[in-house]
Scaffold this motif. Structure first.
Motif, PDB file in Angstrom:
ATOM      1  N   LEU A 139      23.685  42.194  60.153  1.00  0.00           N
ATOM      2  CA  LEU A 139      22.705  43.236  60.526  1.00  0.00           C
ATOM      3  C   LEU A 139      23.130  43.820  62.004  1.00  0.00           C
ATOM      4  CD1 LEU A 139      20.842  45.184  59.044  1.00  0.00           C
ATOM      5  CD2 LEU A 139      19.800  43.693  59.565  1.00  0.00           C
ATOM      6  N   GLY A 140      23.387  42.795  63.214  1.00  0.00           N
ATOM      7  CA  GLY A 140      23.179  42.846  64.701  1.00  0.00           C
ATOM      8  C   GLY A 140      24.288  42.806  64.877  1.00  0.00           C
ATOM      9  N   GLY A 141      25.606  42.370  64.264  1.00  0.00           N
ATOM     10  CA  GLY A 141      26.989  42.141  64.638  1.00  0.00           C
ATOM     11  C   GLY A 141      27.646  43.177  64.181  1.00  0.00           C
ATOM     12  N   THR A 142      27.551  43.874  62.752  1.00  0.00           N
ATOM     13  CA  THR A 142      28.075  44.898  62.441  1.00  0.00           C
ATOM     14  C   THR A 142      27.721  46.422  63.200  1.00  0.00           C
ATOM     15  OG1 THR A 142      26.217  45.104  61.032  1.00  0.00           O
ATOM     16  CG2 THR A 142      28.520  44.593  60.096  1.00  0.00           C
ATOM     17  N   SER A 143      26.106  46.393  63.834  1.00  0.00           N
ATOM     18  CA  SER A 143      25.528  47.386  64.325  1.00  0.00           C
ATOM     19  C   SER A 143      26.282  47.748  65.948  1.00  0.00           C
ATOM     20  CB  SER A 143      24.384  47.553  64.242  1.00  0.00           C
ATOM     21  OG  SER A 143      23.780  48.024  65.574  1.00  0.00           O
ATOM     22  N   LEU A 144      26.642  45.907  66.036  1.00  0.00           N
ATOM     23  CA  LEU A 144      27.387  46.245  67.739  1.00  0.00           C
ATOM     24  C   LEU A 144      28.922  46.442  67.932  1.00  0.00           C
ATOM     25  CD1 LEU A 144      26.736  43.099  69.244  1.00  0.00           C
ATOM     26  CD2 LEU A 144      26.272  45.486  70.323  1.00  0.00           C
ATOM     27  N   GLY A 145      29.619  46.230  66.526  1.00  0.00           N
ATOM     28  CA  GLY A 145      30.680  46.691  66.147  1.00  0.00           C
ATOM     29  C   GLY A 145      30.109  48.120  65.879  1.00  0.00           C
ATOM     30  N   ARG A 146      29.945  48.818  65.164  1.00  0.00           N
ATOM     31  CA  ARG A 146      29.949  50.650  64.975  1.00  0.00           C
ATOM     32  C   ARG A 146      29.845  50.820  66.253  1.00  0.00           C
ATOM     33  NH1 ARG A 146      26.348  53.316  65.910  1.00  0.00           N
ATOM     34  NH2 ARG A 146      24.901  52.448  65.857  1.00  0.00           N
ATOM     35  N   GLU A 147      28.695  50.273  67.255  1.00  0.00           N
ATOM     36  CA  GLU A 147      28.627  51.095  68.948  1.00  0.00           C
ATOM     37  C   GLU A 147      30.091  51.629  69.570  1.00  0.00           C
ATOM     38  OE1 GLU A 147      25.544  52.326  70.818  1.00  0.00           O
ATOM     39  OE2 GLU A 147      24.608  51.366  69.347  1.00  0.00           O
ATOM     40  N   LEU A 158      19.961  48.301  81.520  1.00  0.00           N
ATOM     41  CA  LEU A 158      21.512  48.573  80.782  1.00  0.00           C
ATOM     42  C   LEU A 158      22.566  48.415  80.194  1.00  0.00           C
ATOM     43  CD1 LEU A 158      21.983  44.195  82.321  1.00  0.00           C
ATOM     44  CD2 LEU A 158      21.461  46.155  84.189  1.00  0.00           C
ATOM     45  N   SER A 159      21.488  49.665  78.816  1.00  0.00           N
ATOM     46  CA  SER A 159      21.795  50.447  77.785  1.00  0.00           C
ATOM     47  C   SER A 159      22.223  49.606  77.313  1.00  0.00           C
ATOM     48  CB  SER A 159      22.213  51.690  78.896  1.00  0.00           C
ATOM     49  OG  SER A 159      21.404  52.779  78.837  1.00  0.00           O
ATOM     50  N   VAL A 160      22.151  48.364  76.716  1.00  0.00           N
ATOM     51  CA  VAL A 160      22.710  47.064  76.173  1.00  0.00           C
ATOM     52  C   VAL A 160      22.683  47.430  74.465  1.00  0.00           C
ATOM     53  CG1 VAL A 160      22.957  44.766  75.605  1.00  0.00           C
ATOM     54  CG2 VAL A 160      22.924  45.901  77.536  1.00  0.00           C
ATOM     55  N   PRO A 161      23.531  48.214  73.306  1.00  0.00           N
ATOM     56  CA  PRO A 161      22.571  48.228  72.565  1.00  0.00           C
ATOM     57  C   PRO A 161      21.695  47.518  71.671  1.00  0.00           C
ATOM     58  CG  PRO A 161      25.213  48.576  72.129  1.00  0.00           C
ATOM     59  CD  PRO A 161      24.908  47.388  72.968  1.00  0.00           C
ATOM     60  N   ALA A 162      20.674  47.872  71.499  1.00  0.00           N
ATOM     61  CA  ALA A 162      19.811  47.215  70.744  1.00  0.00           C
ATOM     62  C   ALA A 162      19.501  46.257  70.048  1.00  0.00           C
ATOM     63  CB  ALA A 162      19.238  48.215  70.030  1.00  0.00           C
ATOM     64  N   ALA A 163      21.242  46.185  68.430  1.00  0.00           N
ATOM     65  CA  ALA A 163      21.575  44.940  67.735  1.00  0.00           C
ATOM     66  C   ALA A 163      21.789  42.961  68.539  1.00  0.00           C
ATOM     67  CB  ALA A 163      22.915  45.674  67.423  1.00  0.00           C
ATOM     68  N   LEU A 164      21.730  43.326  69.668  1.00  0.00           N
ATOM     69  CA  LEU A 164      22.101  41.870  70.338  1.00  0.00           C
ATOM     70  C   LEU A 164      20.599  41.134  70.133  1.00  0.00           C
ATOM     71  CD1 LEU A 164      23.984  40.842  72.348  1.00  0.00           C
ATOM     72  CD2 LEU A 164      22.130  41.505  74.256  1.00  0.00           C
ATOM     73  N   ALA A 165      19.445  42.024  70.366  1.00  0.00           N
ATOM     74  CA  ALA A 165      18.421  40.761  69.805  1.00  0.00           C
ATOM     75  C   ALA A 165      18.753  40.471  68.586  1.00  0.00           C
ATOM     76  CB  ALA A 165      17.492  42.023  69.380  1.00  0.00           C
ATOM     77  N   GLN A 166      19.247  40.927  67.376  1.00  0.00           N
ATOM     78  CA  GLN A 166      19.342  40.645  66.490  1.00  0.00           C
ATOM     79  C   GLN A 166      20.493  39.181  66.189  1.00  0.00           C
ATOM     80  OE1 GLN A 166      20.402  44.004  64.633  1.00  0.00           O
ATOM     81  NE2 GLN A 166      18.842  44.184  63.084  1.00  0.00           N
ATOM     82  N   VAL A 167      21.989  39.474  66.716  1.00  0.00           N
ATOM     83  CA  VAL A 167      22.269  38.332  67.232  1.00  0.00           C
ATOM     84  C   VAL A 167      21.791  37.373  68.001  1.00  0.00           C
ATOM     85  CG1 VAL A 167      25.175  37.829  68.289  1.00  0.00           C
ATOM     86  CG2 VAL A 167      24.075  40.367  67.142  1.00  0.00           C
ATOM     87  N   MET A 168      20.960  37.435  68.855  1.00  0.00           N
ATOM     88  CA  MET A 168      20.550  36.449  69.801  1.00  0.00           C
ATOM     89  C   MET A 168      19.580  35.569  68.541  1.00  0.00           C
ATOM     90  SD  MET A 168      20.112  37.244  73.927  1.00  0.00           S
ATOM     91  CE  MET A 168      20.002  35.980  74.095  1.00  0.00           C
ATOM     92  N   ALA A 169      18.762  36.447  68.293  1.00  0.00           N
ATOM     93  CA  ALA A 169      17.199  34.920  67.108  1.00  0.00           C
ATOM     94  C   ALA A 169      18.239  34.991  65.610  1.00  0.00           C
ATOM     95  CB  ALA A 169      17.069  36.152  66.569  1.00  0.00           C
ATOM     96  N   SER A 170      19.805  35.793  65.374  1.00  0.00           N
ATOM     97  CA  SER A 170      20.008  34.975  63.862  1.00  0.00           C
ATOM     98  C   SER A 170      21.305  33.326  65.301  1.00  0.00           C
ATOM     99  CB  SER A 170      21.362  35.638  63.775  1.00  0.00           C
ATOM    100  OG  SER A 170      22.522  35.986  64.512  1.00  0.00           O
ATOM    101  N   LEU A 171      21.463  33.973  65.977  1.00  0.00           N
ATOM    102  CA  LEU A 171      22.840  32.246  66.467  1.00  0.00           C
ATOM    103  C   LEU A 171      21.892  30.925  66.226  1.00  0.00           C
ATOM    104  CD1 LEU A 171      24.706  34.290  68.754  1.00  0.00           C
ATOM    105  CD2 LEU A 171      25.129  33.740  66.738  1.00  0.00           C
ATOM    106  N   PRO A 172      20.658  31.053  66.918  1.00  0.00           N
ATOM    107  CA  PRO A 172      20.378  29.857  66.875  1.00  0.00           C
ATOM    108  C   PRO A 172      19.845  29.200  65.230  1.00  0.00           C
ATOM    109  CG  PRO A 172      18.297  30.769  67.908  1.00  0.00           C
ATOM    110  CD  PRO A 172      19.605  31.484  67.627  1.00  0.00           C
TER     111      PRO A 172
END
Lengths: 330, 312, 507, 367
Positions: free
Chosen positions: B104-112, D330-344
């Motif tokens: 979910l996060g990865g594809t969203s990042l990728g889209r941006e 820093l206008s980092v995309p919100a999706a980063l939080a999901q990536v950070m939560a999923s990895l561990p």
């Protein structure tokens, strides 16, 4: 019982490391003290996707540049997190926070009173500012929007059968359906208006599926009202060689075969006004209506794929609205 | 309005179209589960496939290459998941849930980062519908069965092929053995880890096609965040509902497609149920299926059990 | 060095936990045409050695020489390709597959061509003298037939060396002779046969050579001729040994009846015979043994007597006897020692103290009326139980996972004997235990009868049943087919255990 | 298949790597830490890839999560519902029930939390709060009971059932706020605001820190006491770790599964109440961004221990408020939080799987 202690070592290690990592160092944000006024924008979706957030975001960026503001933005700002985001931004010293969705009004009403130094601005629709001195709203006249697009669709329909397709069933969408129907009937009294909800503002596939369905049932003009999912409705119209309109921005290039005209929201004007008032210190406690008369929104011209009379007819309706010959209030 | 032949035809066509991504994904999941891996990460695999397809389309402008990119993305993501689950023996449910959030996060990042919002997709008609001359104009059923995407026809053919392969070929025997009794298969010299790895990659391949279908066929070349919206989870349920049998799975996905289609055509014919209740319907159906059918002994014996050599 | 060797192990060592070797520098060889027995106590490393040869485990040191060439078996497929077959103690068959499918699965590419049709498979199996039904799921076959499928599997792949891990535990005494006759024929064709077993008699009667392993080390390896029973026992246990008499037959047969089964029946399931019209009385002060080949209804009998499963027909009655005059209607739950102590006897990851008291944890002595645990009382009570039952732990907070099998079984037994129950039901009580631990378990069971309890011992280990039981009932096909009082005639017992062979093996 | 290399050479693909993984995997503390370190490192790398300075980003995140009392309050507010869903997950997991339905139970709890305010007179005042929390617990608990009942009586696979029930619950809430629970004249799909008496009071003036945080911590303490200091907890653990033994000792399995799922659902339901009564003050469509799934991850990463879960929930709360700061600064995309939560989660699942391969799992799933 050794269970509680089995994890103790891990907890201690975790705690120590967390402590070491998280011990408050020099705060980078407070350190970044600059003279420029800081403004921020909140968007429900991605600022690079769809037809609602991107034009608003572009206007926001342009305004910040024009007035020399330092700008930042938060996208995918869910309503769950909105109060926290607003507090975080205000506490950081952001002077103006612009929220581009009516759904943020609850969060603004809750947070604004705690931060009198910060101006909160809402773009889209608001009925009241709750008596707050630091809350200003730019409210699109969605009733008028619905009425005019309804008239436009009815005038363009050869089959006397149009459809308005919305995303989730929210009160404002139901209201728009009502005014669309009124506008359509005003032009073609025996028009058939299909009103459907897809249940999602983002699911293009569903919107396209439902749009194809209403076309096969005989509708030949589709009015998209489903945000991100509008693309599905417009695709269906293009593929089935039927007509549709562009929403919020000029979309004629994306669907050249199907777009009659586009409703163009004058984001630039509203955002520029925000910047200007911020600079002048005159923001607070007001609601600005944005309608056709004050260029809050417009229809792109010339119309495509329809007889010239349609354009004349629609602008006739717009003229009557402006003169007050047609009243929209219930 | 009335429930006439036109409505029925529309409902059918709609149901078939909507069932396609679920069918494709659940056929992949079927192979995984027959090999003993409960792949909850299917939702994430579909998302990666959907994203890859749009990326490929934007890069090449060729719909077919887009589908291939989607397949590659699905399979590539599946390799990562398979390393975790098949090789490192990560619990497939835990890793799958984590993987879905990552997707979910990865594809969203990728889209941006990688997708252009202003990209105008070329005509995807060739991919979206393949109207079989003469037949597609047959009233009522023509549009439903003879005017669909070639990807869907491929899915049906694949279901039949899978049925034959699983039941009557050596690869099918090996796959079933790994799913039914991994340690017995191991003792028979079958490389259990490799078979499960391959099954997961195959699943990723099909999930990739399913994702490509969602973005290229159903959404006209646009990727939106969370475009799968739970269809992957539903596909897992379909496999169980379809009793781990390819042909039953075809029927089960059609049933779920019908439930989905009813939502749209229902509004049009004046079925006044609120949208959320109709959206809930497929999931409710999956749940009811459980209540009615109960425990199944058709489930592969070692489903969801990581293979540890020497463990009984 | 052995010039005739088909397969040679050279200095093989293996440890699963660092510092605790399971095998230490073992060198030995297996020859063609020879029946080679491997003896040793449980945990001595016999199975590990076979598993290394078959590629299920990799040696830490040392290696394998096949016909003098170094080979590495990283997985069973390597071993199979090198002409090695193995019949595991727990069969490695896909339960839902038919024998035909299982054989096709296991066949090497070369062998596969001969197996494309079920009829071919049937004929092939018969040509080996091992007929099997090929078209029903193997889970529905009796264990003896499943074993046959396993042997055919090795033969189909033209194995030159076939390893058997405890093959006779599932066979009745009558079947054992037939089984060795098959092995002899296979060896005569030039194959090497390796049999891991506990049973000295089998070795002395049938094997050509014998190897003894103790604590992971090779003790002796050589021809059987000239070895005696006592001689082998000394090698196995490390000292010469006189079995302590356990006073079988000393129990009273006139004690109060504690439990009575009347015409109890349970429907058969795949791989199990169920129960058919079983009637049985258990009396205080008496040890009753249940003899039988595994899978003939023992599990169901255990469940029914223990009260875990209600019979489909017939009745089970438990009686309080005269134990507790103050509450004559109260029947304490029987003390239970299950077959699989890891899965059914213990909670491996909870402390020993809780394991000992889990069934009584709600009693006022161990928790307050509000349900709070009295940790101090639990610990002290557990400590005294450990002391009494000779459970060796550093502390009662230790988890059973860290203990030896013997200590684990002592915990289960201590819990079973702790209550005021009049009855103890045990299933395979000494499985996986070394000699000393086994003796201790048997001694405690005998003592329990001496204290006036009724003891039911279900076991496939005939020797131990003969030593401990006052009375032995034989179960076959879910039916009690005979009852013998001590002293029991061994041969008669053997005949009963095999039942009616024509009925049992529908081959 | 025959190989002529020596045994020493075989299986020596990369001895250093193997040894390291084995060492990390041998210690649960190290494994968990490694999972976090791995994911933080990966995320910072991702930030660098996005063209942001990782050091600055880390500083912004720390500041946003813990830099001021208000930031800490935000972190705690994000932590509270996640801790409650984590406790919900671990109570069920400890009993051997794989409850993936925390999200749905939380949604039902949120519905339960506003029911008293909707149907009872506002004059009840502060009495409304306990009633609301109770009703949330009840509704969440009942929602949790359904998969347990289906499993016990119909043999339904709890993973699939709980997953499906999440979607059903989400759409149910959607339906309620756009229909029955929507007050007339509303602009948006949400219920009416609850009266003051039903709100969780703010305990640090000027911040969002509300009493729900204390409620969550109290729940953690309660679950800890229940697991380790009661007869019920001992039986629950036994049933989860060794169902066969529980059967032999005739522990009341059905009652244990039902009660643990009732408790699990109730805890998740209270999580929903905490979000509704402490943050939103109304039921809003889409109010939860996968709080239920976060809870499952927290429970596993916390070693299925209530106190471990507190620590990990704090980490998740910090990530949430930290990435918000990252977004706005820093206008980092919100999706980063999901990536950070999923990895561990993935990292830990792999480490645990590797331990299982070596015979020592961190947690044993007794499915």
């Amino acid at each position: 019982m050794d269970q509680p202690f089995r994890f103790l070592s891990r907890r201690i290690v975790l705690g120590l490391v967390a402590g070491a990592l998280l011990s408050p160092g020099p705060s980078p944000l407070s350190a970044r003290a600059e003279n420029a006024i800081e403004v921020a924008g909140l968007f429900t979706g991605a600022v690079t996707q769809g037809n609602w957030d991107p034009p608003g975001f572009a206007a926001f960026q342009k305004m910040a540049k024009t007035y020399g503001f330092k700008s930042s933005y938060v996208e995918h700002a869910t309503y769950e997190k909105a109060p926290a985001i607003l507090r975080q931004l205000a506490a950081r010293g952001v002077k103006m926070i612009i929220c581009q969705s009516s759904g943020y009004s609850a969060a603004i009403l809750e947070v604004a009173k705690e931060f009198p130094q910060t101006q909160f601005v809402l773009y889209s629709y608001a009925a009241s500012t709750g008596g707050l001195k630091n809350y200003t709203a730019w409210s699109v006249n969605w009733d008028e929007y619905g009425y005019v697009t309804g008239a436009l669709a009815a005038a363009s329909s050869a089959n006397k059968h149009i459809a308005i397709i919305s995303g989730e069933e929210i009160p404002s969408a139901k209201r728009t359906h009502e005014f669309t129907t009124r506008g359509a009937k005003a032009v073609v009294p025996d028009i058939q208006v299909d009103k459907v909800f897809t249940g999602s503002f983002t699911d293009i596939a569903k919107a396209k599926e439902i749009a194809t369905g209403v076309i096969l049932r005989g509708a030949d003009v589709l009015l998209p009202s489903a945000d991100l999912a509008d693309a599905g409705i417009q695709q269906a119209a293009e593929e089935e060689k039927k007509l549709t309109i562009g929403a919020y921005m000029d979309q004629s290039k994306q669907f050249p075969g199907a777009i009659i005209t586009s409703t163009v929201l004058n984001f630039d004007k509203a955002y520029d006004q925000m910047g200007q008032m911020m600079k002048a210190g005159t923001l607070g406690g007001q609601i600005f209506q944005m309608d056709l008369a004050n260029d809050g929104w417009t229809l792109a011209r010339p119309f495509q794929h329809v007889a010239p009379e349609v354009e004349t007819q629609v602008f006739g309706v717009i003229g009557k609205l402006a003169k007050g010959e047609i009243k929209l209030e219930n | 309005m009335v429930f006439d032949a036109v409505t029925f035809g529309l409902l059918l066509a709609s149901a078939v179209r909507l069932s396609a991504p679920i069918l494709l994904a659940s056929l992949g999941e079927l192979v995984c589960e027959r090999g003993g891996v409960l792949n909850i990460g299917l939702e994430g695999l579909m998302l990666f496939g959907a994203f890859g397809a749009v990326l490929g389309l934007q890069w090449t402008g060729e719909p077919v290459l887009g589908v291939l990119c989607g397949v590659a993305a699905g399979a590539g993501a599946a390799i990562v998941l398979a390393v975790a689950v098949a090789v490192l023996r990560a619990d497939s449910v835990v890793a799958g849930i984590g993987f879905n959030i990552l997707a979910l996060g990865g594809t969203s990042l990728g889209r941006e980062l990688l997708l252009s919002p202003s990209f105008t997709a070329p005509s995807l008609r060739a991919l979206a519908s393949w109207r079989i001359p003469g037949l597609w104009e047959v009233p009522v059923v023509g549009r439903a069965f003879f005017g669909q995407s070639p990807l869907l026809y491929g899915g049906i053919v694949l279901a039949i092929v899978l049925w034959a392969v699983i039941r009557h070929s050596r690869p099918g025997l090996v796959l079933r053995a790994v799913g039914e009794g991994a340690s017995a298969a191991d003792a028979a010299g079958i490389p259990v880890t490799a078979v499960r790895f391959a099954a997961m990659v195959f699943c990723g391949l099909l999930a990739g096609i399913a994702g490509a279908y969602l973005t290229l066929v159903a959404s006209g070349g646009v990727f939106t965040d969370n475009v799968t919206a739970g269809r992957g989870y539903l596909a897992v349920a379909v496999v169980i509902f379809g009793r781990w049998k390819p042909l039953w799975i075809v029927l089960a996905s059609l049933l779920f497609g019908c439930a989905d289609a009813l939502q749209y055509q229902g509004q049009a014919i004046g079925l006044a149920l609120p949208a959320p209740l109709l959206l809930m319907f497929p999931f409710l159906l999956a749940l009811l299926a459980w209540i009615v059918m109960g425990r199944s002994d058709a489930a592969p014996g070692d489903l969801g059990v990581p293979f540890i050599r020497g463990a009984r | 060095m052995d010039p005739d060797a088909l397969l040679r192990l050279t200095g093989v060592s293996k440890s699963f936990v660092p510092g605790h070797p399971v095998l230490e520098n073992v060198s030995m060889s297996f020859r063609r045409g020879e029946l080679h027995a491997v003896l040793g106590e449980n945990g001595a490393g016999k199975s590990t050695m076979l598993n290394i040869v078959f590629g299920l485990h990799q040696p830490d040191e040392g290696g394998l020489l096949l016909d003098g060439r170094q080979v590495i078996h990283r997985s069973p497929s390597d071993a199979i390709a090198n002409g090695i077959g193995m019949v595991h103690q727990h069969f490695k068959l896909v339960p839902s597959f038919t024998a035909g499918e299982n054989l096709r699965l296991a066949a090497t590419p070369a062998a596969r061509r001969r197996l494309s049709r079920d009829a071919d498979i049937g004929r092939l199996a018969e040509s080996f003298g091992l007929p099997i039904p090929i078209d029903i799921p193997v889970a529905q076959l009796p264990l003896a037939l499943q074993q046959r499928v396993e042997i055919v599997k090795a033969l189909v792949n033209e194995a030159a060396l076939i390893l058997f891990d405890e093959p006779t535990t599932i066979l009745g005494p009558e079947e054992i002779a037939g089984f060795y006759a098959v092995l002899r024929r296979l060896a005569a064709d030039g194959r090497g046969i390796v049999v891991v077993t506990h049973h000295l008699a089998e070795v002395l009667d049938h094997a050509d050579r014998v190897t003894v392993i103790r604590h992971g080390r090779l003790v002796s390896s050589g021809p059987v001729a000239g070895r005696s029973r006592a001689d082998l026992v000394r090698d196995i246990v490390g000292r010469s040994l006189e079995l302590e008499p356990l006073a079988a037959g000393q129990g009273r047969a006139d004690g109060d009846v504690v439990a009575r089964l009347e015409k109890v029946s349970l429907a058969p399931r795949p791989s199990s015979a169920g129960l058919r019209d079983v009637s049985l009385e258990l009396r205080r002060g008496e040890v009753v043994g249940v003899a039988g080949v595994e899978g003939n209804g023992q599990r169901e009998l255990f469940d029914v007597v223990a009260g875990l499963v209600s019979p489909e027909r017939g009745t089970v009655t438990w009686m309080s006897g005269a134990a507790d005059p103050s509450a004559p209607e109260r029947v304490a739950a029987p003390g239970l020692v299950p077959e699989d102590r890891h899965r059914e006897g213990l909670v491996l990851d909870l402390p020993v103290s809780l394991n000992l008291l889990l069934d009584r944890i709600g009693e006022p002595a161990f928790s307050t009326p509000a349900g709070r645990l009295r940790h101090a009382d639990i610990a002290s009570h557990a400590r005294s139980m450990c002391a009494e039952a000779d459970v060796r732990t550093h502390s009662v907070e230790q988890t059973p996972r860290t203990l030896s099998g013997g200590n684990q079984q002592k915990i289960v037994l201590a819990r079973a004997l702790a209550g005021d129950s009049l009855m103890v039901v045990v299933h395979q009580p000494t499985r996986g235990l070394d000699f000393a631990a086994s003796e201790e378990v048997l001694r405690r069971l005998r003592a329990a009868a001496g204290e006036g309890r009724a003891v039911l011992v279900i076991s496939s280990h005939l020797d131990e049943l003969l030593r401990i039981s006052d009375r032995i009932v034989v179960i076959y096909g879910g039916r009690i087919v005979g009852q013998l009082s001590a002293p029991v005639d061994r041969e008669r017992l053997g005949v009963l255990m095999t039942g009616d062979e024509r009925e049992a093996v529908p081959a | 298949m025959k190989s002529l290399s020596t045994p020493q050479e075989a299986g020596m693909a990369s001895p250093g790597l193997r040894a390291m993984v084995a060492r990390i995997a041998r210690s649960p503390a190290l494994a968990t830490l490694a999972a976090f370190a791995l994911s933080i490192g990966f995320s910072l790398g991702l930030l660098a890839l996005l063209g942001r300075d990782p050091v600055e980003a880390l500083a912004v995140m720390l500041d946003g999560a813990l830099g001021s009392p208000r930031a800490v309050a935000d972190t705690l507010v994000f932590m509270a519902p996640r801790l409650l869903t984590a406790l919900a997950a671990l109570v069920a997991l400890r009993c051997g029930f794989f409850n993936l339905g925390g999200e749905g139970q939380l949604q039902l709890g949120a519905v339960g939390a506003i029911l008293p305010s909707t149907f009872l007179p506002a004059e009840l005042g502060p009495l409304l709060l306990p009633l609301s929390v109770l009703s949330a617990a009840l509704l969440g608990g009942l929602w949790g009971l359904i998969p347990a009942v289906l499993k016990l009586w119909r043999g339904a696979n709890e993973i699939i059932v709980t997953l499906m029930m999440n979607f059903i619950a989400i759409y149910l809430v959607k339906y309620l706020v756009q229909g029955p629970l929507q007050p007339p004249g509303s602009d948006f799909n949400m219920s009416a605001k609850v009266p003051d008496g039903a709100m969780l009071p703010v305990i640090l003036p000027g911040s969002r820190l509300h009493a729900g945080v204390l409620l969550a911590l109290a729940a953690a303490a309660m679950v800890w006491a229940l697991l380790y200091h009661t007869a019920y907890g001992a039986r629950l653990q036994a049933a989860g770790l060794a169902p066969g033994t529980a059967r032999l000792l005739q522990l009341p399995m059905r009652r244990l599964v039902l009660s643990s799922m009732l408790l699990s659902g109730a805890l998740a339901g209270i999580g929903g109440a905490v979000e509704v009564l402490g943050v939103q003050y109304r039921l809003i469509d889409g109010f939860s961004t996968d709080i239920g799934f976060d809870g499952l991850a927290i429970a596993l990463l916390g070693g299925l221990d209530p106190l471990g879960s507190v620590v990990v929930a704090l980490y998740f709360g910090a990530i949430d408020s930290g990435t918000l700061a990252l977004q706005s600064a820093l206008s980092v995309p919100a999706a980063l939080a999901q990536v950070m939560a999923s990895l561990p989660i993935i990292a830990l699942a792999c480490l645990n799987g590797y331990r299982l391969l070596k015979g020592r799992p961190l947690w044993s799933s007794t499915r």
